[in-house]
Design an enzyme around this catalytic site. Structure first.
Site, mmCIF file in Angstrom:
data_model
loop_
_atom_site.group_PDB
_atom_site.id
_atom_site.type_symbol
_atom_site.label_atom_id
_atom_site.label_comp_id
_atom_site.label_asym_id
_atom_site.label_seq_id
_atom_site.Cartn_x
_atom_site.Cartn_y
_atom_site.Cartn_z
ATOM 1 N N ARG A 1 0.921 -1.212 -0.035
ATOM 2 C CA ARG A 1 -0.042 -0.145 0.115
ATOM 3 C C ARG A 1 0.805 1.354 -0.001
ATOM 4 N NH1 ARG A 1 -2.353 4.199 2.984
ATOM 5 N NH2 ARG A 1 -4.748 3.994 3.118
ATOM 6 N N TYR B 1 2.365 4.011 -3.114
ATOM 7 C CA TYR B 1 1.648 5.375 -3.356
ATOM 8 C C TYR B 1 2.384 6.485 -2.842
ATOM 9 C CZ TYR B 1 -1.875 9.011 -3.225
ATOM 10 O OH TYR B 1 -2.673 10.280 -3.153
ATOM 11 N N CYS C 1 5.141 6.401 -1.294
ATOM 12 C CA CYS C 1 6.644 6.350 -1.341
ATOM 13 C C CYS C 1 6.750 7.222 -2.803
ATOM 14 C CB CYS C 1 6.919 4.892 -1.646
ATOM 15 S SG CYS C 1 8.682 4.583 -0.919
ATOM 16 N N LYS D 1 4.854 9.395 -4.289
ATOM 17 C CA LYS D 1 4.391 10.861 -4.120
ATOM 18 C C LYS D 1 5.808 11.500 -3.312
ATOM 19 C CE LYS D 1 0.013 11.388 -5.545
ATOM 20 N NZ LYS D 1 -0.290 12.402 -6.265
ATOM 21 N N ASN E 1 -7.457 14.264 2.954
ATOM 22 C CA ASN E 1 -9.002 13.771 2.953
ATOM 23 C C ASN E 1 -9.964 14.742 2.616
ATOM 24 O OD1 ASN E 1 -7.476 11.732 4.662
ATOM 25 N ND2 ASN E 1 -9.285 10.455 3.844
ATOM 26 N N ARG F 1 -12.979 6.071 -2.617
ATOM 27 C CA ARG F 1 -12.434 6.170 -1.251
ATOM 28 C C ARG F 1 -13.938 5.922 -0.394
ATOM 29 N NH1 ARG F 1 -8.932 10.937 -3.537
ATOM 30 N NH2 ARG F 1 -10.637 10.704 -5.272
ATOM 31 N N VAL F 2 -13.747 6.110 1.051
ATOM 32 C CA VAL F 2 -14.469 5.417 1.893
ATOM 33 C C VAL F 2 -16.142 6.181 1.837
ATOM 34 C CG1 VAL F 2 -13.663 6.855 3.858
ATOM 35 C CG2 VAL F 2 -14.859 4.938 4.254
ATOM 36 N N VAL G 1 -13.617 -1.459 7.660
ATOM 37 C CA VAL G 1 -12.311 -2.177 7.495
ATOM 38 C C VAL G 1 -11.494 -2.114 9.135
ATOM 39 C CG1 VAL G 1 -9.939 -2.320 6.644
ATOM 40 C CG2 VAL G 1 -12.175 -1.716 5.154
HETATM 41 P P1 NAD Z 1 -9.099 11.860 -9.192
HETATM 42 O O1 NAD Z 1 -8.773 10.616 -9.252
HETATM 43 O O2 NAD Z 1 -10.705 12.175 -8.952
HETATM 44 O O3 NAD Z 1 -8.416 12.747 -10.260
HETATM 45 C C1 NAD Z 1 -7.375 12.333 -10.966
HETATM 46 C C2 NAD Z 1 -7.429 12.686 -12.429
HETATM 47 O O4 NAD Z 1 -6.422 12.130 -13.044
HETATM 48 C C3 NAD Z 1 -8.653 11.721 -12.856
HETATM 49 O O5 NAD Z 1 -9.499 12.722 -13.423
HETATM 50 C C4 NAD Z 1 -8.213 10.824 -13.935
HETATM 51 O O6 NAD Z 1 -8.890 10.553 -15.226
HETATM 52 C C5 NAD Z 1 -6.732 11.741 -14.254
HETATM 53 N N1 NAD Z 1 -5.966 10.595 -14.983
HETATM 54 C C6 NAD Z 1 -5.399 9.474 -14.424
HETATM 55 N N2 NAD Z 1 -4.874 8.753 -15.124
HETATM 56 C C7 NAD Z 1 -4.592 9.752 -16.295
HETATM 57 C C8 NAD Z 1 -3.796 9.675 -17.230
HETATM 58 N N3 NAD Z 1 -2.974 8.433 -17.793
HETATM 59 N N4 NAD Z 1 -3.606 10.599 -18.202
HETATM 60 C C9 NAD Z 1 -4.424 11.592 -18.015
HETATM 61 N N5 NAD Z 1 -5.209 11.685 -16.689
HETATM 62 C C10 NAD Z 1 -5.215 10.880 -16.048
HETATM 63 O O7 NAD Z 1 -8.487 12.349 -7.833
HETATM 64 P P2 NAD Z 1 -8.356 13.652 -6.925
HETATM 65 O O8 NAD Z 1 -9.059 13.199 -5.433
HETATM 66 O O9 NAD Z 1 -8.966 14.706 -7.595
HETATM 67 O O10 NAD Z 1 -6.790 13.901 -6.722
HETATM 68 C C11 NAD Z 1 -6.099 14.622 -7.496
HETATM 69 C C12 NAD Z 1 -4.723 14.763 -6.740
HETATM 70 O O11 NAD Z 1 -4.613 14.992 -5.394
HETATM 71 C C13 NAD Z 1 -3.871 13.501 -6.713
HETATM 72 O O12 NAD Z 1 -2.621 13.641 -7.055
HETATM 73 C C14 NAD Z 1 -4.146 13.048 -5.422
HETATM 74 O O13 NAD Z 1 -2.991 11.762 -5.089
HETATM 75 C C15 NAD Z 1 -4.057 14.036 -4.602
HETATM 76 N N6 NAD Z 1 -4.798 13.768 -3.291
HETATM 77 C C16 NAD Z 1 -6.231 13.869 -3.401
HETATM 78 C C17 NAD Z 1 -6.471 13.857 -2.051
HETATM 79 C C18 NAD Z 1 -8.097 14.081 -1.829
HETATM 80 O O14 NAD Z 1 -8.401 14.122 -0.530
HETATM 81 N N7 NAD Z 1 -8.963 13.905 -2.747
HETATM 82 C C19 NAD Z 1 -5.776 13.590 -1.039
HETATM 83 C C20 NAD Z 1 -4.409 13.504 -0.837
HETATM 84 C C21 NAD Z 1 -4.025 13.864 -2.311
HETATM 85 C C1 UGA Z 2 -6.886 8.047 1.016
HETATM 86 C C2 UGA Z 2 -6.203 7.906 -0.110
HETATM 87 O O1 UGA Z 2 -4.756 7.347 -0.077
HETATM 88 C C3 UGA Z 2 -5.789 9.327 -1.278
HETATM 89 O O2 UGA Z 2 -6.726 9.627 -1.982
HETATM 90 C C4 UGA Z 2 -5.379 10.379 -0.268
HETATM 91 O O3 UGA Z 2 -3.864 10.521 -0.477
HETATM 92 C C5 UGA Z 2 -5.990 10.518 1.134
HETATM 93 O O4 UGA Z 2 -6.712 9.694 1.435
HETATM 94 C C6 UGA Z 2 -6.786 11.799 1.191
HETATM 95 O O5 UGA Z 2 -7.901 11.856 0.861
HETATM 96 O O6 UGA Z 2 -6.112 12.456 2.055
HETATM 97 P P1 UGA Z 2 -7.520 7.089 2.917
HETATM 98 O O7 UGA Z 2 -7.822 7.794 3.769
HETATM 99 O O8 UGA Z 2 -6.826 5.658 3.660
HETATM 100 O O9 UGA Z 2 -6.315 7.339 1.897
HETATM 101 O O10 UGA Z 2 -8.582 6.530 2.035
HETATM 102 P P2 UGA Z 2 -10.145 5.812 2.042
HETATM 103 O O11 UGA Z 2 -10.214 4.900 1.041
HETATM 104 O O12 UGA Z 2 -11.091 7.048 2.060
HETATM 105 O O13 UGA Z 2 -10.125 5.117 3.330
HETATM 106 C C7 UGA Z 2 -10.314 5.812 4.685
HETATM 107 C C8 UGA Z 2 -10.509 4.686 5.585
HETATM 108 O O14 UGA Z 2 -11.667 3.980 5.736
HETATM 109 C C9 UGA Z 2 -9.407 3.593 5.660
HETATM 110 O O15 UGA Z 2 -9.011 3.164 7.144
HETATM 111 C C10 UGA Z 2 -10.079 2.382 4.895
HETATM 112 O O16 UGA Z 2 -9.579 1.228 5.413
HETATM 113 C C11 UGA Z 2 -11.429 2.682 5.511
HETATM 114 N N1 UGA Z 2 -12.568 1.954 4.838
HETATM 115 C C12 UGA Z 2 -12.586 2.169 3.344
HETATM 116 C C13 UGA Z 2 -13.753 1.396 5.320
HETATM 117 O O17 UGA Z 2 -13.682 1.057 6.621
HETATM 118 N N2 UGA Z 2 -14.782 0.870 4.634
HETATM 119 C C14 UGA Z 2 -14.681 1.064 3.241
HETATM 120 O O18 UGA Z 2 -15.862 0.511 2.784
HETATM 121 C C15 UGA Z 2 -13.674 1.784 2.663
#
Ligand code: NAD
Ligand code: UGA
Length: 364
Positions: A159, A162, A164, A166, A191, A209-210, A227
């Site tokens: 897991r 990711y 690492c 980043k 999150n 995500r969750v 989980v």
């Molecule tokens: P997301 O999956 O909704 O957005 C990622 C986008 O990248 C998608 O629209 C996807 O189609 C596009 N993409 C993926 N592969 C591609 C490719 N090969 N070519 C072109 N486009 C491609 O995710 P998000 O939640 O919007 O996250 C955006 C960024 O922020 C990511 O780098 C993620 O790691 C980071 N991040 C998000 C969260 C969060 O809370 N949402 C938390 C931590 C980090």
């Molecule tokens: C996520 C992702 O790694 C990234 O999108 C991002 O870097 C980061 O969080 C973020 O959003 O800041 P995590 O919070 O673990 O990581 O992702 P979730 O899938 O939302 O899971 C949150 C928690 O819920 C985890 O403990 C997971 O085990 C749990 N979970 C998930 C459940 O208990 N039930 C489910 O159905 C799904």
């Protein structure tokens, strides 16, 4: 400004693109998909390029050269993928993103790179040798951008690939800053939640995500799965608060964001995953419940059952946001309950309009 936005069709990207257009910028949006931005595709200041950034020989260089600012959001960002396709996670999140960064270095363009709070990994309190008096003290889980240790699990718990990947990208950007004066800003989101996050779990291939698992379970009357007991904690941030901070980083007043890392998160919105499930269930029961669908029960599943071998969780993470508060005068405003109500309302309406469902009224 002319802004080149990679990943503009995703959850964060779609909200950010909307804000950038509202502020009068010209946006070139690059993504595999446009469905989350289909309402703004006709905007005169938006060019959408449907492109897989992994393709060889596409015109990345020309686009970067033509932009005043580059924002990179592209990643595999869902934990289920880290376990299922770790090599592809590394390839996209490091190798392909590095190409974008290096094009920015070459053409001397400012880059805003999305990293993750996952780079911090686990809390020191979980280490076997840790001798902490009160493991529950938030101080052990509060992460500071330029000070905190980054603690990851063993290689067999893949897991962490990711986190690492980043982290390595962050380190390379830092090195380009040192050696070539590269102008970058790194964002570590904690999150985010809001409309358009992911997709309902049972309706598409993939592992969201969750929030999207729980929302799906509520809408369909299926069990809400916790989980490993759901004791893990997260701090949730509403997307509007997040975009407000990201936009301040785009504006970059007096260059304060140059070569800085910013946590973006809401330290006051900490809940365990069990609490998240309970609050969502309660909100759903009161505000959105469909009469013909039973309220789901909350059940426990093991991580191996849910994700497969190689999963390990982050136990807790609280953002220290002093830097964003002091350099950008940013303050998150949304509380946990109101962000869930607003986001759930979006998904309920969207789901029911697709099914031509007649929502309940207050009298029902
Ligand atoms: P997301 O999956 O909704 O957005 C990622 C986008 O990248 C998608 O629209 C996807 O189609 C596009 N993409 C993926 N592969 C591609 C490719 N090969 N070519 C072109 N486009 C491609 O995710 P998000 O939640 O919007 O996250 C955006 C960024 O922020 C990511 O780098 C993620 O790691 C980071 N991040 C998000 C969260 C969060 O809370 N949402 C938390 C931590 C980090
Ligand atoms: C996520 C992702 O790694 C990234 O999108 C991002 O870097 C980061 O969080 C973020 O959003 O800041 P995590 O919070 O673990 O990581 O992702 P979730 O899938 O939302 O899971 C949150 C928690 O819920 C985890 O403990 C997971 O085990 C749990 N979970 C998930 C459940 O208990 N039930 C489910 O159905 C799904």
């Amino acid at each position: 400004m002319k802004i080149l936005n990679f990943g503009a069709g995703g959850f964060i990207g779609s909200h950010l693109t909307q804000r950038l257009l509202k502020e009068g910028h010209q946006v070139t949006a690059v993504d595999l998909h446009a469905d989350k931005i289909d309402g703004i595709l006709q905007h005169p200041s938006l060019i959408f390029i449907q492109q897989d950034i992994r393709d060889a020989g596409w015109h990345l260089d020309r686009l970067v050269k033509d932009a005043d600012l580059v924002i990179d959001l592209v990643a595999h960002a869902n934990p289920g993928l880290y376990v299922r396709i770790p090599l592809e996670v590394f390839r996209l999140n490091f190798t392909e993103n590095l190409k974008i960064a290096e094009a920015c270095v070459q053409h001397n363009r400012r880059l805003i790179q999305f990293s993750t709070c996952e780079v911090y990994g686990r809390t020191a309190a979980t280490l076997k040798q840790a001798k902490v008096i009160d493991p529950d003290d938030p101080i052990h889980a509060t992460f500071i951008e330029d000070e905190s240790e980054l603690i990851l699990g063993p290689i067999s718990k893949h897991r962490w690939i990711y986190s690492c990947a980043k982290q390595l990208l962050e380190r390379v950007l830092h090195a380009y800053g040192l050696e070539k004066g590269f102008d970058y800003t790194i964002i570590r989101p904690f999150n985010f939640i809001g409309p358009k996050i992911d997709f309902l779990a049972s309706e598409q291939k993939g592992i969201p995500r969750v929030f999207s698992f729980f929302m799906d379970a509520l809408l369909k009357g299926m069990p809400i799965k916790l989980v490993d007991g759901g004791a893990q904690r997260r701090c949730y941030t509403y997307i509007d608060d997040a975009v407000d901070c990201i936009y301040r980083i785009v504006v970059n007043p007096n260059g304060v964001c140059q070569r800085q890392i910013f946590n973006i998160g809401s330290p006051r919105n900490e809940v365990s995953i069990r609490q998240l499930a309970e609050i969502m269930k309660e909100i759903y029961a009161v505000q959105f419940r469909a009469p013909d669908v039973p309220l789901p029960e909350i059940v426990d599943v093991s991580a191996v059952e849910f994700y497969g071998e190689g999963y390990e969780d982050s136990d807790r993470r609280i953002p220290d946001i002093t830097k964003a508060q002091t350099l950008l005068q940013w303050q998150p405003k949304w509380g946990m309950r109101e962000m869930l109500e607003t986001t759930m309302s979006y998904f309920v309406k969207e789901y029911r309009s697709r099914r031509r469902y007649t929502p309940m009224t207050a009298e029902d």
